[in-house]
Design a protein around this motif. Structure first.
Motif, PDB file in Angstrom:
ATOM      1  N   ARG A  25       3.257 -11.714  -2.155  1.00  0.00           N
ATOM      2  CA  ARG A  25       4.148 -11.000  -3.077  1.00  0.00           C
ATOM      3  C   ARG A  25       5.626 -11.139  -2.667  1.00  0.00           C
TER       4      ARG A  25
ATOM      5  N   ARG B 141      -3.121 -16.189  -3.568  1.00  0.00           N
ATOM      6  CA  ARG B 141      -3.928 -14.998  -3.840  1.00  0.00           C
ATOM      7  C   ARG B 141      -5.374 -15.374  -4.175  1.00  0.00           C
TER       8      ARG B 141
ATOM      9  N   TRP C 232      -8.306  -5.667  -3.442  1.00  0.00           N
ATOM     10  CA  TRP C 232      -6.972  -5.035  -3.476  1.00  0.00           C
ATOM     11  C   TRP C 232      -6.035  -5.689  -2.447  1.00  0.00           C
TER      12      TRP C 232
ATOM     13  N   THR D 173      -4.809  -9.019  -3.728  1.00  0.00           N
ATOM     14  CA  THR D 173      -3.753  -8.944  -4.749  1.00  0.00           C
ATOM     15  C   THR D 173      -2.375  -8.700  -4.133  1.00  0.00           C
ATOM     16  N   LEU D 174      -2.360  -8.179  -2.901  1.00  0.00           N
ATOM     17  CA  LEU D 174      -1.076  -7.938  -2.234  1.00  0.00           C
ATOM     18  C   LEU D 174      -0.544  -9.171  -1.516  1.00  0.00           C
TER      19      LEU D 174
END
Length: 567
Positions: free
Chosen positions: A78, A18, A71, A74-75
């Protein structure tokens, strides 16, 4: 709990992914904003109009891009399985252990893992203790991305300042736009794909490499789809080498023709083609056996055979089923002519040959297809030929040379044994000066059994006299490998007819014992006795040679033995 610790280790790697994406996406946001600013600056150069109002617009656009890209960053990473695949690609020695561990779910009550599940998770953690998983995303790479972000931000600020303060003429604007026009370098790197168009053996794997010249893109994806007919497209993430600018991906099994290309850094390579081939291979061999008539056995078929044991004279039809048609199928053997197999009709490619089994053979199947490819490992066929042995005759009584009177009846006994059947058996005898007599004692006897031979020879009916010599032997007939009758004969034995006086008179022993008795014998008597013994030896020797030479070819010692008898 081991699972929580494993997730913690994965999250440490995910955070670095990330962080890397954050710097990369920020760089992209600043670069996009810079290009927007350059467009505004080019418009200012072309129109010579003040564009002070464009500054806040460009700033707002930059902020919105930054928020959107942050944004998106941050994904990233995951999905624990995606992170595990990246670690597996960097550490091949894990052998899919980590991916298996990530996919485990509690199978016991109270959320506990089974023994095997816990063992897999423990192995993955043990690898994490020995290796630095965080280096899947090297610190140098993150630092490079951060430096790129700083450079992109600097470019954006320079462009923003140019919009606000720079005053230029239309001609200089044209020169600046030409300088800022993107080149056709394709993203700042070039890619070479290996092996490109290729051909592989069906059922094997294929390693695809993408060698990068220039700036290394962040990731690469291998895209595959079947060449023939309809099929779903599949995608495989390629692993980057830690030392070389290379992405690698392995297609586990190629069992049909396929097309592939690589997608990386916003580019897609040309479409490459993979064709498949097969080496000729024996899949199954069936043997059809037609036994000689003398065995009385019915024909039979043996499926999927490599080693056979057959009786001499059996007709063997060997049918070989292959995986593909071939141009040549032969059975070879050292120092022998090859046996060519002929193609047969059927659903599967099949080739056959017919062999008359006379002796043991060891044959290798060699195949060549239309492209010249040979079978990798020739199949070996072993044909053990069991000889059709003659009847075994065994004299039992008296089984030695004897002396008899002219009125005596001789009881002779023996046995006959054969693997299959005895056509006839009996006894033959001859008295000096008379025609030989042959007596049949039995016929059509079953195989694998001992059959008794017994007969009484009446010397009185033969009108035997003193010093006559009776010779006798047993005989039997069976079928040879050629289907014809074959006669076997036992050893020859003798019965010497003695005078009656030797039976009813008992003479006084001479003074000097046996030696004195021999000395008292007349020379003519001694010579006659020696001649009789010599005759018996010659007859026995001749008989043994005749009994031995029952085959179609004479044996090696035949000539020497005949010469020895003659002398």
């Amino acid at each position: 709990m081991n699972q929580h610790r494993l997730l913690f280790e994965l999250d440490r790697v995910a955070q670095r992914f990330r962080m890397l994406r954050l710097w990369q996406y920020l760089s992209a946001a600043w670069l996009i904003a810079a290009f927007v600013g350059l467009a505004a600056l080019a418009l200012k150069f072309a129109t010579q109009m003040p564009l002070g109002a464009a500054v806040p617009v460009v700033c707002v656009a930059a902020v919105m891009l930054t928020i959107a890209f942050v944004w998106m960053a941050t994904l990233t990473a995951r999905d624990d399985r995606w992170v595990a695949r990246q670690i597996e690609a960097a550490f091949p020695d894990l052998h899919s252990c980590l991916i298996t561990a990530v996919e485990q779910r509690p199978s016991l009550p109270n959320g506990r893992f089974g023994y095997l599940q816990a063992n897999v998770i423990h192995q993955a953690l043990a690898h994490a203790d020995r290796h630095e998983w965080r280096q899947v995303v090297p610190t140098a790479r993150i630092a490079t991305a951060a430096a790129g972000n700083a450079a992109a931000l600097t470019l954006f600020l320079v462009v923003l300042g140019g919009i606000a303060f720079l005053k230029v003429s239309p001609s200089s604007a044209s020169a600046l736009l030409a300088a800022l026009r993107p080149s056709g370098s394709g993203g700042g790197f070039a890619v070479t794909v290996e092996p490109g168009d290729t051909e592989v053996e069906r059922g094997t794997s294929l390693l695809v490499l993408a060698k990068i010249a220039g700036q290394m893109p962040p990731d690469a994806m291998l895209i595959m789809k079947p060449s023939e007919g309809e099929g779903e497209e599949s995608r495989l993430a390629m692993a980057a080498s830690l030392n070389d600018p290379v992405f690698g991906g392995r297609i586990p099994v190629v069992d049909q023709p396929l097309d592939y290309q690589i997608e990386l850094g916003g580019q897609t390579t040309k479409l490459y083609h993979v064709t498949v081939f097969e080496y000729p291979r024996l899949e199954k061999a069936d043997a059809r056996l037609v036994y000689p008539s003398y065995t009385g056995a019915e024909p039979r078929t043996i499926n999927d055979v490599r080693t056979l044991s057959v009786v001499e004279g059996t007709e063997l039809t060997l049918v070989c089923y292959l995986n593909k048609p071939v141009t040549s199928a032969v059975l070879t053997e050292d120092k022998r002519e090859p046996i060519v197999l002929a193609a047969t009709e059927g659903e599967k490619p099949a080739y056959q040959m017919v062999l008359q089994c006379i002796e043991t053979r060891r044959l290798k199947l060699e195949l060549v297809d239309a492209t010249g490819r040979k079978n990798v490992k020739p199949a070996t066929f072993v044909i053990n030929v069991l000889p059709n042995k003659p009847v075994v005759l065994k004299p039992i009584f008296p089984a030695k040379d004897i002396e008899v009177s002219a009125l005596e009846e001789i009881e002779v006994k023996g046995t006959a044994f054969d693997d299959y059947s005895v056509k006839r058996y009996g006894i033959a005898y001859s008295l000096s000066g008379q025609q030989p007599v042959e007596v049949v004692l039995g016929q059509d006897a079953a195989g694998k059994q001992k059959h008794e031979l017994a007969h009484t020879i009446s010397l009185e009916s033969l009108k035997a006299e003193a010093d006559d010599l009776l010779s006798y032997h047993f005989w039997a007939e069976d079928f040879g490998a050629d289907g014809g009758l074959r006669r076997s004969e036992s050893d020859m034995y003798f019965a010497e007819v003695r005078p009656f006086e030797e039976i009813f008179r008992q003479g006084e022993p001479p003074p000097g014992g046996q030696q004195q008795q021999q000395q008292n014998q007349s020379p003519n008597a001694m010579q006659a006795q020696q001649l009789a013994e010599l005759q018996k030896e010659i007859i026995n020797a001749t008989w043994k040679v005749i009994r031995r030479e029952i085959g179609s070819k004479l044996t090696a010692p035949f000539a020497d033995d005949v010469e020895q008898i003659r002398l």
